[in-house]
Enzyme design. Structure first.
Site, PDB file in Angstrom:
ATOM      1  N   SER A 147       0.850  -1.306   0.091  1.00 45.47           N
ATOM      2  CA  SER A 147       0.053   0.082  -0.097  1.00 45.47           C
ATOM      3  C   SER A 147       1.044   1.297  -0.114  1.00 45.47           C
ATOM      4  CB  SER A 147      -0.845  -0.063   1.180  1.00 45.47           C
ATOM      5  OG  SER A 147      -0.392   0.236   2.418  1.00 45.47           O
ATOM      6  N   ASN A 148       1.971   1.158   0.693  1.00 42.37           N
ATOM      7  CA  ASN A 148       3.076   2.413   0.558  1.00 42.37           C
ATOM      8  C   ASN A 148       3.524   2.624  -0.651  1.00 42.37           C
ATOM      9  OD1 ASN A 148       3.218   3.768   3.341  1.00 42.37           O
ATOM     10  ND2 ASN A 148       3.218   1.611   3.920  1.00 42.37           N
ATOM     11  N   ASN A 208      14.026   4.325   4.705  1.00 45.05           N
ATOM     12  CA  ASN A 208      12.996   3.302   5.167  1.00 45.05           C
ATOM     13  C   ASN A 208      11.914   3.796   6.203  1.00 45.05           C
ATOM     14  OD1 ASN A 208      12.218   0.363   6.062  1.00 45.05           O
ATOM     15  ND2 ASN A 208      12.936   0.721   8.069  1.00 45.05           N
ATOM     16  N   HIS A 262       9.221   2.906   9.136  1.00 43.08           N
ATOM     17  CA  HIS A 262       9.104   1.824  10.312  1.00 43.08           C
ATOM     18  C   HIS A 262       7.811   2.282  10.918  1.00 43.08           C
ATOM     19  CE1 HIS A 262      10.317  -1.085  13.235  1.00 43.08           C
ATOM     20  NE2 HIS A 262       9.785  -0.320  13.998  1.00 43.08           N
TER      21      HIS A 262
HETATM   22  C1  GAR Z   1       4.288  -0.733   6.682  1.00 40.40           C
HETATM   23  O1  GAR Z   1       3.588  -0.462   7.964  1.00 40.40           O
HETATM   24  C2  GAR Z   1       5.826  -0.451   7.019  1.00 40.40           C
HETATM   25  O2  GAR Z   1       5.893   0.580   7.910  1.00 40.40           O
HETATM   26  C3  GAR Z   1       6.140  -1.754   7.622  1.00 40.40           C
HETATM   27  O3  GAR Z   1       5.450  -2.774   6.770  1.00 40.40           O
HETATM   28  C4  GAR Z   1       4.231  -2.184   6.450  1.00 40.40           C
HETATM   29  C5  GAR Z   1       3.981  -2.349   4.794  1.00 40.40           C
HETATM   30  O4  GAR Z   1       2.828  -2.215   4.525  1.00 40.40           O
HETATM   31  N1  GAR Z   1       7.606  -1.937   7.719  1.00 40.40           N
HETATM   32  C6  GAR Z   1       8.264  -2.509   8.650  1.00 40.40           C
HETATM   33  O5  GAR Z   1       7.467  -3.049   9.748  1.00 40.40           O
HETATM   34  C7  GAR Z   1       9.657  -2.674   8.651  1.00 40.40           C
HETATM   35  N2  GAR Z   1      10.094  -2.908  10.066  1.00 40.40           N
HETATM   36  P1  GAR Z   1       2.438  -2.017   2.881  1.00 40.40           P
HETATM   37  O6  GAR Z   1       3.008  -3.208   2.314  1.00 40.40           O
HETATM   38  O7  GAR Z   1       0.897  -1.763   3.067  1.00 40.40           O
HETATM   39  O8  GAR Z   1       3.221  -0.791   2.365  1.00 40.40           O
END
Ligand code: GAR
Length: 204
Positions: free
Chosen positions: A16-17, A114, A116
């Site tokens: 989603s990001n 990154n 987090h």
């Molecule tokens: C996000 O919330 C990101 O902050 C986290 O994974 C998710 C990915 O969501 N990252 C971590 O936890 C890294 N340590 P997405 O696939 O929907 O973007």
């Protein structure tokens, strides 16, 4: 930095990001145009993923973005994928859980960032990702959580912080409900922070 910055998004989850970052640099005329007509400020040139079947791969297919599916042993040999990344100016980790090998960090000084899903330095480190993070925040009884966008160095979740935003944690929150609030924050801020990093790298 060149006029158009070539981004690689490393992601292994739903993506989603990644989708928000792609939307940001392709849909907003004021942001997607550099000097000179037709020159986007940044293009997402590559999606790097270590998980066959991850949702982000469907996004890459829909958006016609090339994918590099990486394999663990080769990745940690250090420079094994350097050739595939040679056109890339900036690496964005958006839900990528492997540690970044030293050789890649050395090749991209200050050019790997990154996101987090917590307020680092709390709730970082190995195994701290996604709902593990939110469960830990709730178990600790914290009244607030948030997001951290930071440069990546050779340690997990350790590099200089670029940006943080906060949100409340409610008494009846579950990891899932907190994750939703965190995702909203991430989607709002991550693309803009990436843009500001690009501008800084370009010396603007
Ligand atoms: C996000 O919330 C990101 O902050 C986290 O994974 C998710 C990915 O969501 N990252 C971590 O936890 C890294 N340590 P997405 O696939 O929907 O973007």
């Amino acid at each position: 930095m060149p006029l158009t910055t070539h981004l690689a998004i490393f992601a292994s989850g739903a993506g989603s990001n990644a989708q928000k970052v792609i939307d940001h640099f392709t849909s907003s005329p004021s942001l997607s145009k550099g000097e000179g007509a037709g020159n986007p400020k940044a293009i997402i040139s590559l999606i790097v993923c270590n998980k066959p079947g991850a949702g982000v791969l469907d996004i890459a297919a829909k958006e016609n973005i090339p994918v590099l599916l990486i394999e663990k042993e080769k990745f940690f040999r250090g420079d094994a994928y350097m050739n595939e990344l040679k056109e890339i100016d900036l690496i964005v980790l958006a839900g990528f859980l492997w540690k970044i090998p030293d050789a890649l960090i050395k090749a991209y000084p200050g050019r790997i960032i990154n996101i987090h899903p917590a307020l680092l330095p709390k709730y970082g480190g190995k195994g701290m990702y996604g709902n593990n993070v939110h469960a830990a925040v709730i178990a600790a009884g914290d009244k607030e959580s948030g997001i951290t966008i930071h440069y990546v160095d050779e340690h997990y979740d350790n590099g200089d912080i670029i940006f943080q935003a906060r949100c409340p944690v409610f008494p009846n929150d579950t990891p899932g409900s907190l994750a939703q609030r965190i995702h909203t924050l991430e989607h709002e801020h991550f693309p803009k922070v990436i843009e500001s990093v690009i501008n800084q790298l370009a010396g603007k």
